[in-house]
Design a protein around this motif. Structure first.
Motif, PDB file in Angstrom:
ATOM      1  N   ILE A 159       0.808  -1.564   0.178  1.00 19.88           N
ATOM      2  CA  ILE A 159      -0.142  -0.386  -0.176  1.00 19.88           C
ATOM      3  C   ILE A 159       0.696   1.302   0.022  1.00 19.88           C
ATOM      4  CG2 ILE A 159      -1.565   1.496   1.884  1.00 19.88           C
ATOM      5  CD1 ILE A 159      -2.663  -1.231   1.786  1.00 19.88           C
ATOM      6  N   ALA A 160       2.728   1.015   0.383  1.00 20.22           N
ATOM      7  CA  ALA A 160       2.905   2.193   0.900  1.00 20.22           C
ATOM      8  C   ALA A 160       3.179   2.258  -0.650  1.00 20.22           C
ATOM      9  CB  ALA A 160       3.920   1.887   1.810  1.00 20.22           C
ATOM     10  N   TRP A 161       3.831   1.316  -1.342  1.00 18.04           N
ATOM     11  CA  TRP A 161       4.432   1.965  -2.481  1.00 18.04           C
ATOM     12  C   TRP A 161       3.267   2.330  -3.275  1.00 18.04           C
ATOM     13  CZ3 TRP A 161       3.400  -0.819  -7.008  1.00 18.04           C
ATOM     14  CH2 TRP A 161       4.206  -0.328  -8.486  1.00 18.04           C
ATOM     15  N   LEU A 162       2.004   2.122  -3.771  1.00 17.29           N
ATOM     16  CA  LEU A 162       1.145   2.407  -4.148  1.00 17.29           C
ATOM     17  C   LEU A 162       0.675   3.507  -3.619  1.00 17.29           C
ATOM     18  CD1 LEU A 162      -1.173  -0.916  -4.272  1.00 17.29           C
ATOM     19  CD2 LEU A 162       0.173   0.197  -6.207  1.00 17.29           C
ATOM     20  N   GLU A 163       1.139   4.363  -2.900  1.00 18.38           N
ATOM     21  CA  GLU A 163       0.565   5.426  -2.214  1.00 18.38           C
ATOM     22  C   GLU A 163       2.224   6.058  -2.811  1.00 18.38           C
ATOM     23  OE1 GLU A 163       0.432   5.376   1.956  1.00 18.38           O
ATOM     24  OE2 GLU A 163      -1.473   5.038   1.792  1.00 18.38           O
ATOM     25  N   GLN A 164       3.125   6.147  -2.574  1.00 17.63           N
ATOM     26  CA  GLN A 164       3.806   6.735  -3.136  1.00 17.63           C
ATOM     27  C   GLN A 164       3.723   6.974  -4.794  1.00 17.63           C
ATOM     28  OE1 GLN A 164       7.373   4.412  -2.581  1.00 17.63           O
ATOM     29  NE2 GLN A 164       7.593   4.597  -0.237  1.00 17.63           N
ATOM     30  N   ILE A 165       3.445   5.781  -5.558  1.00 18.51           N
ATOM     31  CA  ILE A 165       3.352   6.307  -6.924  1.00 18.51           C
ATOM     32  C   ILE A 165       2.002   6.559  -7.679  1.00 18.51           C
ATOM     33  CG2 ILE A 165       4.952   4.240  -7.750  1.00 18.51           C
ATOM     34  CD1 ILE A 165       1.763   2.636  -8.361  1.00 18.51           C
ATOM     35  N   GLY A 166       0.855   7.097  -6.292  1.00 18.66           N
ATOM     36  CA  GLY A 166      -0.397   8.166  -6.971  1.00 18.66           C
ATOM     37  C   GLY A 166      -1.440   7.558  -6.630  1.00 18.66           C
ATOM     38  N   LEU A 167      -1.536   6.590  -5.984  1.00 22.93           N
ATOM     39  CA  LEU A 167      -2.496   5.525  -6.430  1.00 22.93           C
ATOM     40  C   LEU A 167      -3.399   6.001  -4.407  1.00 22.93           C
ATOM     41  CD1 LEU A 167      -2.190   2.400  -8.008  1.00 22.93           C
ATOM     42  CD2 LEU A 167      -3.442   4.782  -8.589  1.00 22.93           C
ATOM     43  N   SER A 168      -4.458   6.364  -4.114  1.00 25.72           N
ATOM     44  CA  SER A 168      -4.831   6.692  -2.901  1.00 25.72           C
ATOM     45  C   SER A 168      -5.561   5.152  -2.347  1.00 25.72           C
ATOM     46  CB  SER A 168      -6.310   7.223  -2.656  1.00 25.72           C
ATOM     47  OG  SER A 168      -7.353   7.059  -3.525  1.00 25.72           O
ATOM     48  N   GLU A 169      -5.641   5.433  -1.359  1.00 23.54           N
ATOM     49  CA  GLU A 169      -6.421   3.664  -0.350  1.00 23.54           C
ATOM     50  C   GLU A 169      -8.067   3.826  -1.079  1.00 23.54           C
ATOM     51  OE1 GLU A 169      -6.584   3.900   3.474  1.00 23.54           O
ATOM     52  OE2 GLU A 169      -4.301   4.426   3.634  1.00 23.54           O
ATOM     53  N   GLY A 170      -8.641   4.663  -1.455  1.00 21.01           N
ATOM     54  CA  GLY A 170      -9.918   4.428  -2.017  1.00 21.01           C
ATOM     55  C   GLY A 170      -9.897   3.904  -3.968  1.00 21.01           C
ATOM     56  N   LEU A 171      -8.454   4.701  -4.486  1.00 18.53           N
ATOM     57  CA  LEU A 171      -8.877   3.832  -5.968  1.00 18.53           C
ATOM     58  C   LEU A 171      -7.958   2.166  -5.663  1.00 18.53           C
ATOM     59  CD1 LEU A 171      -8.614   4.813  -8.936  1.00 18.53           C
ATOM     60  CD2 LEU A 171      -6.325   5.282  -8.287  1.00 18.53           C
ATOM     61  N   ILE A 172      -7.494   2.177  -4.692  1.00 21.28           N
ATOM     62  CA  ILE A 172      -6.703   0.880  -4.243  1.00 21.28           C
ATOM     63  C   ILE A 172      -8.062  -0.669  -4.177  1.00 21.28           C
ATOM     64  CG2 ILE A 172      -5.372  -0.548  -3.367  1.00 21.28           C
ATOM     65  CD1 ILE A 172      -3.390   1.308  -2.584  1.00 21.28           C
ATOM     66  N   ALA A 173      -9.092   0.326  -2.890  1.00 20.99           N
ATOM     67  CA  ALA A 173      -9.675  -0.253  -3.206  1.00 20.99           C
ATOM     68  C   ALA A 173     -11.216  -0.992  -3.964  1.00 20.99           C
ATOM     69  CB  ALA A 173     -11.056   0.097  -1.423  1.00 20.99           C
ATOM     70  N   ALA A 174     -11.005   0.494  -4.937  1.00 17.66           N
ATOM     71  CA  ALA A 174     -11.897   0.792  -6.258  1.00 17.66           C
ATOM     72  C   ALA A 174     -11.489  -0.663  -7.193  1.00 17.66           C
ATOM     73  CB  ALA A 174     -12.241   1.226  -6.963  1.00 17.66           C
ATOM     74  N   CYS A 175     -10.086  -0.572  -7.097  1.00 17.39           N
ATOM     75  CA  CYS A 175      -9.527  -1.544  -8.364  1.00 17.39           C
ATOM     76  C   CYS A 175      -9.666  -3.641  -7.408  1.00 17.39           C
ATOM     77  CB  CYS A 175      -7.588  -1.307  -8.486  1.00 17.39           C
ATOM     78  SG  CYS A 175      -7.156   0.289  -9.376  1.00 17.39           S
ATOM     79  N   ILE A 176      -9.762  -3.195  -6.409  1.00 13.85           N
ATOM     80  CA  ILE A 176      -9.760  -4.521  -5.920  1.00 13.85           C
ATOM     81  C   ILE A 176     -11.112  -5.104  -5.838  1.00 13.85           C
ATOM     82  CG2 ILE A 176      -9.375  -5.968  -3.853  1.00 13.85           C
ATOM     83  CD1 ILE A 176      -6.800  -4.491  -2.828  1.00 13.85           C
ATOM     84  N   VAL A 177     -12.047  -4.207  -5.253  1.00 11.93           N
ATOM     85  CA  VAL A 177     -13.951  -4.587  -6.000  1.00 11.93           C
ATOM     86  C   VAL A 177     -13.383  -4.929  -7.140  1.00 11.93           C
ATOM     87  CG1 VAL A 177     -15.387  -3.999  -5.666  1.00 11.93           C
ATOM     88  CG2 VAL A 177     -14.579  -3.250  -4.251  1.00 11.93           C
ATOM     89  N   GLY A 178     -13.251  -3.751  -8.014  1.00 15.41           N
ATOM     90  CA  GLY A 178     -13.176  -3.885  -9.764  1.00 15.41           C
ATOM     91  C   GLY A 178     -13.027  -5.704 -10.013  1.00 15.41           C
ATOM     92  N   ILE A 179     -12.038  -5.547  -9.687  1.00 14.15           N
ATOM     93  CA  ILE A 179     -11.076  -6.914 -10.050  1.00 14.15           C
ATOM     94  C   ILE A 179     -12.171  -8.216  -9.164  1.00 14.15           C
ATOM     95  CG2 ILE A 179      -9.078  -8.637  -9.812  1.00 14.15           C
ATOM     96  CD1 ILE A 179      -7.820  -6.525  -9.543  1.00 14.15           C
ATOM     97  N   PHE A 180     -12.723  -8.004  -8.478  1.00 11.60           N
ATOM     98  CA  PHE A 180     -13.803  -9.487  -7.375  1.00 11.60           C
ATOM     99  C   PHE A 180     -14.317  -9.402  -8.916  1.00 11.60           C
ATOM    100  CE2 PHE A 180     -10.983  -9.187  -3.530  1.00 11.60           C
ATOM    101  CZ  PHE A 180     -10.622 -10.862  -3.825  1.00 11.60           C
ATOM    102  N   GLY A 181     -14.816  -8.079  -9.007  1.00  5.11           N
ATOM    103  CA  GLY A 181     -16.230  -8.171  -9.558  1.00  5.11           C
ATOM    104  C   GLY A 181     -16.306  -9.272 -11.222  1.00  5.11           C
ATOM    105  N   LEU A 182     -15.274  -8.664 -11.842  1.00  8.32           N
ATOM    106  CA  LEU A 182     -14.865  -8.984 -12.424  1.00  8.32           C
ATOM    107  C   LEU A 182     -14.808 -10.960 -12.891  1.00  8.32           C
ATOM    108  CD1 LEU A 182     -14.646  -7.987 -16.150  1.00  8.32           C
ATOM    109  CD2 LEU A 182     -11.779  -8.285 -15.436  1.00  8.32           C
ATOM    110  N   CYS A 183     -14.253 -10.581 -11.773  1.00 12.76           N
ATOM    111  CA  CYS A 183     -14.191 -12.851 -11.870  1.00 12.76           C
ATOM    112  C   CYS A 183     -15.811 -13.079 -11.424  1.00 12.76           C
ATOM    113  CB  CYS A 183     -13.553 -12.612 -10.497  1.00 12.76           C
ATOM    114  SG  CYS A 183     -11.453 -12.666 -10.440  1.00 12.76           S
ATOM    115  N   GLY A 184     -16.704 -12.334 -11.342  1.00 16.88           N
ATOM    116  CA  GLY A 184     -17.486 -13.086 -10.284  1.00 16.88           C
ATOM    117  C   GLY A 184     -18.574 -12.843 -11.777  1.00 16.88           C
ATOM    118  N   VAL A 185     -18.498 -11.781 -12.863  1.00 22.86           N
ATOM    119  CA  VAL A 185     -18.976 -12.013 -13.951  1.00 22.86           C
ATOM    120  C   VAL A 185     -18.859 -12.915 -14.850  1.00 22.86           C
ATOM    121  CG1 VAL A 185     -19.137 -10.698 -16.282  1.00 22.86           C
ATOM    122  CG2 VAL A 185     -19.793  -9.645 -14.160  1.00 22.86           C
TER     123      VAL A 185
END
Length: 177
Positions: free
Chosen positions: A10-36
């Protein structure tokens, strides 16, 4: 240890400019895509199962019709009704359609079908022979072929019933509220 690795990630992702909200959205999106993907795969299997059921029903209907064509010739002999000859071309066409269905979708039926087809051909040949030269010997031979055809047809039908549990079971419906 895993928490430290997660925190480092998470620290590394924050360093490259991604927020925790965007990270959570990506994770949720990946799980949603797997569900589909899982849902689409399930629907595809369900549709294929329904398709196989229709093909199995078509096969069984064709087999019964095919056996009826052979038995029709037998009945005509007993009724002395020979003005309408058996349409051999129709018999070959129907047998070919059955053979194609079995080859494409139900190879486990092929061995029994070959026996059924041979018994039907033998019976038709014996019927023709009796029509041409009726005698007691030919009649006895014809009766043997009739009994053989009936036995093989019954065996094949039993084999089909065993396979029907795989192909012709009713589709399960979801309970709707």
């Amino acid at each position: 240890m895993e928490n430290i690795e997660l925190a480092n990630g998470i620290a590394w992702l924050e360093q490259i400019g991604l927020s925790e909200g965007l990270i959570a959205a990506c994770i949720v999106g990946i799980f949603g895509l797997c569900g589909v993907i899982i849902s689409l795969n399930f629907e595809r299997k369900k549709e294929y199962k329904a398709f196989l059921r229709m093909k199995f029903e078509e096969l069984v209907i064709r087999l019964v019709d095919f056996a009826a064509l052979i038995k029709e010739a037998e009945a005509k002999r007993f009724l002395n009704n020979y003005e309408k000859d058996l349409d051999i071309d129709k018999l070959y066409r129907e047998g070919g359609k059955i053979e194609i269905l079995i080859a494409l979708y139900f190879p486990e039926l092929e061995e029994k079908y070959v026996l059924f087809l041979k018994a039907g051909g033998d019976l038709l040949t014996a019927q023709r022979e009796y029509e041409v030269s009726p005698s007691d010997d030919v009649l006895n031979k014809l009766k043997q072929y009739e009994e053989g055809f009936d036995k093989i047809y019954d065996d094949f039908y039993e084999h089909i019933k065993l396979c029907s549990s795989t192909y012709a079971q009713p589709l399960k419906r979801r309970n709707r509220v």
